[in-house]
Structures are given as C-alpha cells and as structure tokens.
Write a protein that holds these residues in place. Structure first.
Motif, PDB file in Angstrom:
ATOM      1  N   GLU A 523       0.826  -1.200   0.000  1.00 12.10           N
ATOM      2  CA  GLU A 523       0.000   0.000   0.000  1.00 12.10           C
ATOM      3  C   GLU A 523       0.871   1.265   0.000  1.00 12.10           C
ATOM      4  O   GLU A 523       2.045   1.199   0.377  1.00 12.10           O
ATOM      5  CB  GLU A 523      -0.889   0.026   1.257  1.00 12.10           C
ATOM      6  CG  GLU A 523      -1.844  -1.161   1.390  1.00 12.10           C
ATOM      7  CD  GLU A 523      -3.112  -1.016   0.566  1.00 12.10           C
ATOM      8  OE1 GLU A 523      -3.116  -0.242  -0.406  1.00 12.10           O
ATOM      9  OE2 GLU A 523      -4.109  -1.687   0.889  1.00 12.10           O
ATOM     10  N   PRO A 524       0.323   2.409  -0.418  1.00  9.72           N
ATOM     11  CA  PRO A 524       1.044   3.677  -0.255  1.00  9.72           C
ATOM     12  C   PRO A 524       1.230   3.948   1.244  1.00  9.72           C
ATOM     13  O   PRO A 524       0.253   4.167   1.963  1.00  9.72           O
ATOM     14  CB  PRO A 524       0.115   4.706  -0.893  1.00  9.72           C
ATOM     15  CG  PRO A 524      -0.835   3.919  -1.727  1.00  9.72           C
ATOM     16  CD  PRO A 524      -0.981   2.592  -1.053  1.00  9.72           C
ATOM     17  N   VAL A 525       2.445   3.894   1.707  1.00  9.94           N
ATOM     18  CA  VAL A 525       2.705   3.989   3.150  1.00  9.94           C
ATOM     19  C   VAL A 525       2.158   5.287   3.734  1.00  9.94           C
ATOM     20  O   VAL A 525       1.666   5.312   4.873  1.00  9.94           O
ATOM     21  CB  VAL A 525       4.218   3.850   3.414  1.00  9.94           C
ATOM     22  CG1 VAL A 525       4.552   4.251   4.841  1.00  9.94           C
ATOM     23  CG2 VAL A 525       4.667   2.421   3.166  1.00  9.94           C
ATOM     24  N   THR A 526       2.226   6.368   2.959  1.00 11.89           N
ATOM     25  CA  THR A 526       1.817   7.664   3.497  1.00 11.89           C
ATOM     26  C   THR A 526       0.383   7.675   4.011  1.00 11.89           C
ATOM     27  O   THR A 526       0.074   8.362   4.980  1.00 11.89           O
ATOM     28  CB  THR A 526       1.970   8.755   2.428  1.00 11.89           C
ATOM     29  OG1 THR A 526       1.279   8.358   1.230  1.00 11.89           O
ATOM     30  CG2 THR A 526       3.436   8.980   2.086  1.00 11.89           C
ATOM     31  N   VAL A 527      -0.527   6.904   3.385  1.00 14.96           N
ATOM     32  CA  VAL A 527      -1.928   6.964   3.787  1.00 14.96           C
ATOM     33  C   VAL A 527      -2.210   6.124   5.028  1.00 14.96           C
ATOM     34  O   VAL A 527      -3.281   6.244   5.631  1.00 14.96           O
ATOM     35  CB  VAL A 527      -2.864   6.547   2.632  1.00 14.96           C
ATOM     36  CG1 VAL A 527      -2.589   7.380   1.395  1.00 14.96           C
ATOM     37  CG2 VAL A 527      -2.751   5.075   2.323  1.00 14.96           C
ATOM     38  N   PHE A 528      -1.268   5.251   5.432  1.00 11.94           N
ATOM     39  CA  PHE A 528      -1.430   4.449   6.647  1.00 11.94           C
ATOM     40  C   PHE A 528      -0.407   4.805   7.717  1.00 11.94           C
ATOM     41  O   PHE A 528      -0.369   4.166   8.768  1.00 11.94           O
ATOM     42  CB  PHE A 528      -1.324   2.955   6.311  1.00 11.94           C
ATOM     43  CG  PHE A 528      -2.460   2.440   5.482  1.00 11.94           C
ATOM     44  CD1 PHE A 528      -3.702   2.199   6.056  1.00 11.94           C
ATOM     45  CD2 PHE A 528      -2.302   2.212   4.127  1.00 11.94           C
ATOM     46  CE1 PHE A 528      -4.758   1.729   5.295  1.00 11.94           C
ATOM     47  CE2 PHE A 528      -3.354   1.742   3.353  1.00 11.94           C
ATOM     48  CZ  PHE A 528      -4.585   1.507   3.938  1.00 11.94           C
ATOM     49  N   GLY A 534       6.960   8.294   8.906  1.00 11.76           N
ATOM     50  CA  GLY A 534       7.506   7.874   7.637  1.00 11.76           C
ATOM     51  C   GLY A 534       7.559   6.379   7.416  1.00 11.76           C
ATOM     52  O   GLY A 534       8.144   5.929   6.419  1.00 11.76           O
ATOM     53  N   ARG A 535       6.989   5.578   8.312  1.00  7.52           N
ATOM     54  CA  ARG A 535       7.003   4.130   8.122  1.00  7.52           C
ATOM     55  C   ARG A 535       5.780   3.520   8.825  1.00  7.52           C
ATOM     56  O   ARG A 535       5.068   4.209   9.558  1.00  7.52           O
ATOM     57  CB  ARG A 535       8.289   3.521   8.681  1.00  7.52           C
ATOM     58  CG  ARG A 535       8.505   3.749  10.170  1.00  7.52           C
ATOM     59  CD  ARG A 535       9.836   3.154  10.644  1.00  7.52           C
ATOM     60  NE  ARG A 535      10.021   3.304  12.074  1.00  7.52           N
ATOM     61  CZ  ARG A 535      10.572   4.357  12.649  1.00  7.52           C
ATOM     62  NH1 ARG A 535      11.005   5.365  11.893  1.00  7.52           N
ATOM     63  NH2 ARG A 535      10.708   4.424  13.954  1.00  7.52           N
TER      64      ARG A 535
END
Length: 548
Positions: A523-528, A534-535
């Motif tokens: 998944e796009p990490v930024t949305v979770f 940042g992680r």
C-alpha cells in the motif's frame, strides 16, 4: 484514555499469543551517479562539435540531389564540401551530413550555406558526451534482505527499491512505482520493441539475451544485406559511431539502461526489468569513452523508425539545440523517453535537449529517490520536465566483459528507462496506443508528490499499477481477506477505515495490526502512516486506536 490503553494491551497480548508479531521497518541509504552531461553549447558560443563536419537541411529535395553532385544553386564543391551521409535515404528528407575539406571553417561554411535561399538551416555536427558513470558493483553473493519474496524470484530484486520499496535501502516504504502489483495485469509482450540508443547493449548478458531484438530479415554472417536496409548482417541492431554491425556495449551505460527496461523477470537470475517480455533493439552511437555525435544519433533514430521500434529510450542529452535532432524525432511515430539531465538545474531557464523539444512524442524524465524526493543532481522544470521516475542508485545489468554483471548507478539516465519500460507494458496491453495517448496515460497516472510540485509538469512520479488501469485512484487496494478497499472518511489523507466498511471502529485496529507487514509492502505507506514517522510500525497502531 487509560481505559483505551488497557484495552489495547489486552488486544496486543491476544495477537501475540495468536502468532502475530509486531514488525518495525528500518533501512539503509544508497547513493549517486551523474552520467549524462554533454559538453556542447549553442553554436553562437563555444559549441563542441566534430571538426570539419556539419549538417544541412535543404528546402527542396531536388536541390539536395544537385548539391550531392556539387552543382546547382547550392554548389558544395565551391565550399570545399562533399556529402558524407544523405539522410534522405533513411526517411529524413533533404537532410545531409557534409565533410568540409577546403579552407573554410565549419562556422564559415555554415554562414555561406545559410545565405542560400535553398537552405533551411545548417549546423555543426555537435559532439554528445556522457560523463563517465559512477558505479557500485553488486555483491555477487548477496541476495538482499527481502529476496525471500516469492514473486518475482530474481535474487537481486530486493535491491530494486524503485519497483518495490519496503524501506530496505533506508528510504520510505511505499516510495516506489508499484511495479509488482502492475505485473498482475501484464508482464509485457515479445511483440513490443524498445530501441535503446546509447553505448550499445551486452546482447549476450544472461539476464538480457532472450529479450534482445533479432532482425527477422537478416541472415547472420553471410556478408549480405539480406533485407536491403543498407546495413550488412545487422542481426542485433547496429553501431553507428564505429560503423559496424556489432552494437556490443564497451562502456556499461547502455546495458544498465536496457536492464531497467527489459531484464528477464521471474527467471531466478539477477534482476527484473519493468517489462519481463520485450525486445530490446541495441543501437550504439556512443563509444567506450562515452563520446558520440549528432550525425550518429540521427542514423540510430532513422534505423529505429525503419526497423519498427515501438518506443525509443534516450538517456543522454545536453544544452546544444540541434534542429536536425528535433526533426529526426518528429519524423517518427513512437514515444521517446528522454533524460532531463544531471546538472541539478532548471530546464525552464537552461533548456536541455532532446528532452526539451516541444513534442507530444517526448517524455522528459527527472529522477526520484527512495524517499520520493528529488535528488540534488536531477534537473527539473515546471514546464519542461514532465515527471519523475526512480533514478538514485538503481541496480541493473552491466556488461560481463567489464567485470561485473550487475551494478548500481544513479542519474536521470536510470530514471528514463523506467518510463520506457512502462510504455512497453502499456503497449503490450494495447498496441494501438499512439505516442500522444501513451504520454497522456503515463502523465495522468502519476503519484502526486510534494517534492515534484512546481518542479515537473505532472507534479509526480510514475505509477505502473495506475497507468495500467489497476487499483483505485489513490493506489490503495483491499487488504487480504477483505472485499472492500480502505477508505478515507474525513478527507485528511489517512485511510482509518482499514476494512472499507464505511466506519472506523475497533475491527480496523485489529486488521491493521495483523496486516502491518503486508500494508508496508503493498500500500502507499503515506496513507497508513498514522503517526507521521515515515514508516508503518507499532506507533501507527497506537495512533489509530486513539483516534477511534
């Protein structure tokens, strides 16, 4: 709040007893190659060009024929000039390369020619030079941190952070082009041909050989031009700078670019290219020292057009504007992926070519890094550079004869073949796409990133899955076992509704906790990244739980 933490403690204990482990995601950083810095400038200044050579475009084809004989209104004999190459035979009408052997200098000959009403333009044969690339050889015995991934099974796939980024290089998990998910839609087609105009390609490389283009009309080694294209025994392309039929790479740059485009995927060897099935057409116009010239590039482009290339990849360029090069590109009907350059400068202010020509056929490519930032070496331009692709310490193929089969390089040279490879994937799905339609699909499907806002036309970095029509517009997909994709219910850019049932509750926390490892890879990490560090890690579980 204390009651929340008490409940969370119970949940964590239950999940640990159930066999689920909390996984942290940390990584290491990689570095730099700046490899396409041509030394040429404009002809009005101190342009670097081949002594005694120039390129001329006539306004009328009959004039060109007379000029070839040294007669007529443009009498080359009087200028001490003779035709070295008539590009008209290659589909570039009225265009010729001339040798000047008389007393006139190249500059004086150009001034004389441009006074003729029959001459459209004349220019030097500009020198095109690569700065020698900085390379980091791959550890032949190192299969990488995540090589246990079952798909693809290429042992160095773990080093290809641009394709799947779990933070393995010290960057940001999810800062990648979603290639692995795109391969669920297509892995390419043997019918698509990508011409790599560069230093040649190691066509015997074990990760490339099966994907190298073979001229169907030529019989190897018989000394005959079987297909009548003007080149003898051009079985795997041609060398236009040394004028022979062996486009073997003696520099390394072209082989590296070719591997990014089309190294064979899931074959248990080396790396995976963007397009696992494709045909790479090696066209050499740069010598082992990285030097070539415009005339050689024109021949390479004409050959690619004549022999049916579907995409052309150009990881080179400079500040000299060759109108002949622009005309050669316009004479084709294929997409050109072109490097934006490695001077760290604004191409809107200091133009870079061929990436800077105004054409629907050209995509100008900047580099992105493993944090989805713009590396200091990459050129940019709000109106002149279209988008970004991974270009910082990219693992790819290298000529075996040069001592290493795989190395890491960095530069917009490495970003460009990512775009060419994506174009090949799109054509494998729909071969009817025009260059303009291809460009539109690629630009409209980028992941918008703050680092490229105001720095590129699209404001983003390529996304393979989205370009191929897969996933949601946000790139967020349903988690394993779920029928609905996660949702952002309050418009804050975070997808707290993890199970996609249109509400946020305790079940979202449990699902998120169970699937943290999967989320960080898919998944796009930024949305979770609910905690904003940042992680994906345990802090996100806590933050999500508090928000309920």
């Amino acid at each position: 709040m204390n009651m929340h933490f008490a409940h969370l403690t119970v949940v964590v204990k239950l999940l640990i007893l159930s066999g689920f482990l909390i996984t942290g995601f940390s990584c290491a950083v990689l570095g730099d190659e700046q490899n396409v810095t041509p030394t040429v400038q404009s002809p009005e200044t101190t342009a670097a060009y081949v002594p005694g050579e120039l390129i001329v475009k006539y306004k009328d084809g009959s004039v060109a024929a007379l000029a070839a004989e040294g007669t007529g209104p443009v009498a080359l004999e009087a200028l001490g000039a003779e035709v070295a190459t008539d590009f008209s035979a290659e589909g570039l009408s009225n265009l010729q390369a001339l040798d000047i052997s008389g007393s006139l200098s190249v500059k004086e000959a150009i001034e004389e020619l441009e006074q003729s009403p029959y001459v459209a333009y004349a220019e030097p044969n500009f020198i095109i030079s690569l700065s020698l690339p900085e390379t980091e050889p791959a550890n032949e015995n190192d299969t990488g941190e995540i090589s246990a991934l079952s798909y693809p099974n290429d042992p160095k796939f773990s080093d290809q952070w641009g394709l799947t980024n779990t933070g393995q290089t010290g960057g940001k998990s999810g800062a990648d082009i979603s290639a692995a998910k795109g391969w669920d839609i297509t892995t390419g087609s043997d019918s698509i041909v990508v011409a790599v105009i560069d230093t040649g390609v190691d066509y015997t490389h074990p990760d490339l050989a099966a994907n190298i283009w073979t001229n169907p009309g030529e019989i190897a080694g018989n000394g005959i031009d079987d297909d009548g294209n003007g080149y003898i025994d051009d079985v795997h392309g041609y060398d236009f700078i040394n004028n022979d039929n062996d486009p073997m790479d003696d520099n390394g740059h072209g082989t590296h670019c070719a591997g990014v485009i089309g190294a064979i995927g899931n074959n248990g060897v080396g790396i995976a290219g963007l397009s696992w099935k494709v045909k790479i057409m090696p066209l050499k116009f740069l010598r082992a020292d990285g030097n070539g010239d415009t005339a050689a590039s024109l021949n390479a482009i004409a050959y690619a057009r004549r022999m049916g290339a579907d995409v052309i990849s150009c990881s080179w360029g400079g500040t000299a504007k060759s109108q002949a090069l622009g005309d050669a590109i316009s004479s084709t009907n294929v997409l050109f992926a072109c490097a934006a350059g490695n001077a760290g400068s604004n191409n809107d202010i200091t133009p870079h070519y061929p990436s800077g020509f105004s054409s629907d056929q050209i995509i100008s490519v900047a580099a992105s890094d493993d944090d989805d930032g713009i590396p200091s070496f990459s050129n940019y331009g709000a109106s002149s550079v279209d988008l970004a692709a991974p270009g910082d310490w990219i693992m790819s193929t290298y000529p075996t004869a040069l001592g290493h089969q795989y190395v890491k390089m960095k530069g917009t040279s490495m970003a460009t073949p990512h775009v060419a490879g994506l174009a090949a994937l799109l054509l494998s799905k729909d071969s009817s796409l025009t260059p303009s339609a291809l460009k539109t699909k690629i630009l409209s499907s980028v992941d918008k990133l703050s680092a490229f806002s105001g720095k590129t036309v699209s404001g983003g970095r390529i996304n393979v899955l989205k370009a191929l029509g897969g996933g949601s517009s946000s790139g967020v997909v349903a988690l394993p076992g779920q029928s609905n994709a996660p949702k952002d219910l309050n418009g804050d850019g975070k997808y707290e509704d993890v199970n996609g049932n249109s509400r946020t509750d305790f079940s979202d926390v449990v699902l998120f906790f169970k699937q943290m490892t999967w989320i960080s890879s898919n998944e796009p990490v930024t949305v979770f990244d609910f905690s904003g560090n940042g992680r994906i890690d345990y802090t996100d579980v806590v933050t999500l739980f508090k928000s309920i």
